[in-house]
Design a protein around this motif. Structure first.
Motif, PDB file in Angstrom:
ATOM      1  N   TRP A 224     -20.246  31.172   4.137  1.00 26.64           N
ATOM      2  CA  TRP A 224     -20.137  31.937   5.382  1.00 26.64           C
ATOM      3  C   TRP A 224     -19.807  31.016   6.552  1.00 26.64           C
ATOM      4  O   TRP A 224     -19.013  31.368   7.425  1.00 26.64           O
ATOM      5  CB  TRP A 224     -21.419  32.727   5.647  1.00 26.64           C
ATOM      6  N   LEU A 225     -20.396  29.815   6.572  1.00 26.43           N
ATOM      7  CA  LEU A 225     -20.071  28.847   7.620  1.00 26.43           C
ATOM      8  C   LEU A 225     -18.582  28.510   7.578  1.00 26.43           C
ATOM      9  O   LEU A 225     -17.925  28.447   8.627  1.00 26.43           O
ATOM     10  CB  LEU A 225     -20.904  27.578   7.444  1.00 26.43           C
ATOM     11  N   THR A 226     -18.045  28.301   6.401  1.00 22.08           N
ATOM     12  CA  THR A 226     -16.613  28.006   6.261  1.00 22.08           C
ATOM     13  C   THR A 226     -15.775  29.138   6.827  1.00 22.08           C
ATOM     14  O   THR A 226     -14.760  28.911   7.502  1.00 22.08           O
ATOM     15  CB  THR A 226     -16.261  27.762   4.793  1.00 22.08           C
ATOM     16  N   HIS A 227     -16.201  30.376   6.585  1.00 11.52           N
ATOM     17  CA  HIS A 227     -15.487  31.523   7.147  1.00 11.52           C
ATOM     18  C   HIS A 227     -15.560  31.521   8.673  1.00 11.52           C
ATOM     19  O   HIS A 227     -14.541  31.721   9.356  1.00 11.52           O
ATOM     20  CB  HIS A 227     -16.068  32.830   6.603  1.00 11.52           C
ATOM     21  N   LEU A 228     -16.740  31.294   9.234  1.00  8.35           N
ATOM     22  CA  LEU A 228     -16.888  31.283  10.692  1.00  8.35           C
ATOM     23  C   LEU A 228     -15.965  30.250  11.335  1.00  8.35           C
ATOM     24  O   LEU A 228     -15.395  30.489  12.403  1.00  8.35           O
ATOM     25  CB  LEU A 228     -18.341  30.984  11.080  1.00  8.35           C
ATOM     26  N   LEU A 229     -15.797  29.131  10.677  1.00 12.97           N
ATOM     27  CA  LEU A 229     -14.997  28.039  11.226  1.00 12.97           C
ATOM     28  C   LEU A 229     -13.495  28.318  11.211  1.00 12.97           C
ATOM     29  O   LEU A 229     -12.714  27.531  11.737  1.00 12.97           O
ATOM     30  CB  LEU A 229     -15.292  26.745  10.473  1.00 12.97           C
ATOM     31  N   THR A 230     -13.097  29.447  10.639  1.00 16.35           N
ATOM     32  CA  THR A 230     -11.677  29.821  10.659  1.00 16.35           C
ATOM     33  C   THR A 230     -11.302  30.619  11.900  1.00 16.35           C
ATOM     34  O   THR A 230     -10.129  30.984  12.059  1.00 16.35           O
ATOM     35  CB  THR A 230     -11.314  30.662   9.415  1.00 16.35           C
ATOM     36  N   ASP A 231     -12.265  30.895  12.786  1.00 19.88           N
ATOM     37  CA  ASP A 231     -11.944  31.673  13.986  1.00 19.88           C
ATOM     38  C   ASP A 231     -10.818  31.001  14.767  1.00 19.88           C
ATOM     39  O   ASP A 231     -10.823  29.777  14.961  1.00 19.88           O
ATOM     40  CB  ASP A 231     -13.178  31.806  14.883  1.00 19.88           C
ATOM     41  N   GLU A 274     -25.845  25.869  12.708  1.00 13.18           N
ATOM     42  CA  GLU A 274     -24.928  24.865  12.152  1.00 13.18           C
ATOM     43  C   GLU A 274     -23.500  25.105  12.634  1.00 13.18           C
ATOM     44  O   GLU A 274     -22.730  24.148  12.828  1.00 13.18           O
ATOM     45  CB  GLU A 274     -24.988  24.907  10.629  1.00 13.18           C
ATOM     46  N   PHE A 275     -23.141  26.361  12.818  1.00 13.16           N
ATOM     47  CA  PHE A 275     -21.807  26.704  13.331  1.00 13.16           C
ATOM     48  C   PHE A 275     -21.596  26.089  14.708  1.00 13.16           C
ATOM     49  O   PHE A 275     -20.545  25.476  14.970  1.00 13.16           O
ATOM     50  CB  PHE A 275     -21.668  28.228  13.373  1.00 13.16           C
ATOM     51  N   THR A 276     -22.577  26.226  15.588  1.00 18.91           N
ATOM     52  CA  THR A 276     -22.480  25.602  16.910  1.00 18.91           C
ATOM     53  C   THR A 276     -22.302  24.090  16.786  1.00 18.91           C
ATOM     54  O   THR A 276     -21.433  23.493  17.433  1.00 18.91           O
ATOM     55  CB  THR A 276     -23.725  25.931  17.746  1.00 18.91           C
ATOM     56  N   VAL A 281     -18.771  19.034  16.770  1.00 14.52           N
ATOM     57  CA  VAL A 281     -18.367  17.807  16.061  1.00 14.52           C
ATOM     58  C   VAL A 281     -16.869  17.810  15.797  1.00 14.52           C
ATOM     59  O   VAL A 281     -16.167  16.808  16.044  1.00 14.52           O
ATOM     60  CB  VAL A 281     -19.157  17.670  14.748  1.00 14.52           C
ATOM     61  N   ASP A 282     -16.345  18.921  15.300  1.00  9.25           N
ATOM     62  CA  ASP A 282     -14.906  19.012  15.016  1.00  9.25           C
ATOM     63  C   ASP A 282     -14.076  18.774  16.272  1.00  9.25           C
ATOM     64  O   ASP A 282     -12.979  18.189  16.214  1.00  9.25           O
ATOM     65  CB  ASP A 282     -14.568  20.381  14.429  1.00  9.25           C
ATOM     66  N   ALA A 283     -14.601  19.231  17.416  1.00 11.66           N
ATOM     67  CA  ALA A 283     -13.868  19.068  18.665  1.00 11.66           C
ATOM     68  C   ALA A 283     -13.879  17.626  19.161  1.00 11.66           C
ATOM     69  O   ALA A 283     -12.926  17.166  19.798  1.00 11.66           O
ATOM     70  CB  ALA A 283     -14.463  19.989  19.738  1.00 11.66           C
ATOM     71  N   LEU A 284     -14.942  16.885  18.854  1.00  8.74           N
ATOM     72  CA  LEU A 284     -15.105  15.545  19.423  1.00  8.74           C
ATOM     73  C   LEU A 284     -14.455  14.433  18.609  1.00  8.74           C
ATOM     74  O   LEU A 284     -13.980  13.437  19.176  1.00  8.74           O
ATOM     75  CB  LEU A 284     -16.597  15.224  19.585  1.00  8.74           C
ATOM     76  N   VAL A 285     -14.443  14.564  17.300  1.00  8.08           N
ATOM     77  CA  VAL A 285     -13.978  13.469  16.438  1.00  8.08           C
ATOM     78  C   VAL A 285     -12.588  12.953  16.825  1.00  8.08           C
ATOM     79  O   VAL A 285     -12.360  11.732  16.851  1.00  8.08           O
ATOM     80  CB  VAL A 285     -14.028  13.904  14.961  1.00  8.08           C
ATOM     81  N   PRO A 286     -11.627  13.811  17.157  1.00  2.69           N
ATOM     82  CA  PRO A 286     -10.300  13.276  17.514  1.00  2.69           C
ATOM     83  C   PRO A 286     -10.288  12.418  18.776  1.00  2.69           C
ATOM     84  O   PRO A 286      -9.320  11.698  19.007  1.00  2.69           O
ATOM     85  CB  PRO A 286      -9.457  14.543  17.725  1.00  2.69           C
ATOM     86  N   TYR A 287     -11.340  12.508  19.576  1.00  6.07           N
ATOM     87  CA  TYR A 287     -11.346  11.784  20.852  1.00  6.07           C
ATOM     88  C   TYR A 287     -12.172  10.493  20.796  1.00  6.07           C
ATOM     89  O   TYR A 287     -12.371   9.846  21.831  1.00  6.07           O
ATOM     90  CB  TYR A 287     -11.887  12.686  21.960  1.00  6.07           C
TER      91      TYR A 287
END
Length: 372
Positions: A224-231, A274-276, A281-287
């Protein structure tokens, strides 16, 4: 400036818990937090704001009455702060009032943003000049109108040799990314506390998950977390901003319909927590730049031990701490920011960052509502 000036910042954010008010002194590059105050939202006002934020039908009378009531609430909070701090209205240069966002639509053919809370009432009842309506000038210049706090973070922290990120976890989570070359990036990463709070209110009869006591009883459901992350919002490039008008009850209901099998109340809450974390984390890693990147966390989500623990675990090589560890109140960071934005308006200092909002140029933000 020849001497320090005193400003009050008023902030009521997407968490809808109440009004944060901060009294600060500003002298050049120095800002000091003198006193703070918190005034809870009356239940009927919170319900009215939630109804409007979630896009339910309303009318001009309801909007006008809510605008009026919020103006009085902000004035009440400000006067209580002054009494608590033993300051008089004559000592205050200006109030910076964010207002209550009820709808934020920065994209599309007709971008707009609406913050309620009558600034004329606030100025009249306190006897203090008030600066409000901070977002629409930036939007008129093609920007998102948000987030506005990264400019304040640059003022506070300047430039470091590694990436410095200030993360505010309110109803929505937003980041200010200060890079070693002096550039600043900022955007809303996605939901902060809003989905967790909605779940707690609906199924646990609690306004929020204090100390993550409820989420600790659940397990993360990875499918379900994987699904949420597809938004689709999460994959949009910056500049971008969002709010309760996007991540709301209906959005959550639609996502829960995709649970197979249906999760328990506590497993759902733990997965939303965990979604939050994962969206941040996904937003920060590239920076990530430099040998010692640092993440400073403020806002209500900074008090959630699961969020802090998971940020530490997933951001390898980062130093993760609360802004309080560096003598900046995590609970009153944003109200301090709007006090500073009022100072910028008074002195006609540009206070938006085009690199953050996408506006065509930097300008002083806000509108003056005179007390006289």
């Amino acid at each position: 400036m020849d001497q320090a000036e005193y400003y009050i910042g008023v902030m009521s954010g997407t968490s809808l818990d109440g009004v944060d008010v901060a009294l600060v002194s500003i002298d050049g590059q120095d800002i000091d937090l003198i006193e703070t105050h918190f005034l809870s939202y009356p239940a009927h006002l919170k319900a009215s704001v939630l109804t409007m934020c979630h896009g339910q039908e309303t009318n001009l009378r309801t909007i006008g009455e809510l605008d009026h009531q919020l103006g009085h609430l902000y004035a009440q909070a400000t006067l209580q702060l002054l009494n608590k701090a033993h300051y008089s209205p004559e000592q205050i240069t200006a109030i910076g009032n964010h207002g209550q966002t009820v709808f934020h639509q920065p994209d599309g053919a007709s971008p707009f943003t609406i913050q309620l809370g009558d600034n004329h009432i606030l100025a009249a009842e306190t006897g203090i000049d008030t600066i409000g309506d901070f977002r629409r000038k930036d939007m008129a210049l093609g920007g998102q109108g948000a987030p506005l706090v990264p400019a304040f973070h640059r003022y506070l922290y300047g430039v470091s040799t590694s990436s410095l990120v200030i993360l505010n976890i309110g109803g929505i989570a937003n980041v200010s990314i200060l890079q070693p070359n002096g550039s600043v990036v900022g955007f809303d990463t996605g939901p902060g506390n809003t989905l967790m709070d909605t779940w707690c209110s609906t199924f646990l009869n609690k306004a929020f998950d204090e100390d993550a006591q409820e989420a600790k009883q659940g397990q993360v459901n990875q499918p379900w977390l994987t699904h949420l992350l597809t938004d689709e919002y999460l994959s949009r490039p910056a500049p971008k901003s969002t709010g309760r008008e996007y991540f709301h009850q209906e959005w959550l209901d639609q996502q829960c319909a995709r649970q197979t099998p249906l999760l328990s109340v506590h497993d759902t809450l733990r997965t939303l927590t965990e979604f939050t974390v994962q969206t941040i984390v996904d937003a920060l890693v590239p920076y990530q730049q430099g040998a010692h990147p640092k993440l400073l966390v403020c806002g209500g989500g900074a008090n959630n031990p699961i969020i802090i623990q998971r940020l530490n675990a997933l951001l390898e090589g980062w130093h993760v701490a609360k802004t309080d560890s560096e003598a900046i109140s995590g609970d009153y960071m944003e109200s301090m920011a709007f006090a500073w934005l009022a100072h910028c308006y008074i002195h006609q200092i540009p206070s938006n960052l085009p690199s953050v909002t996408g506006a065509s140029k930097a300008v002083p933000l806000g509108v003056l509502y005179s007390a006289n």
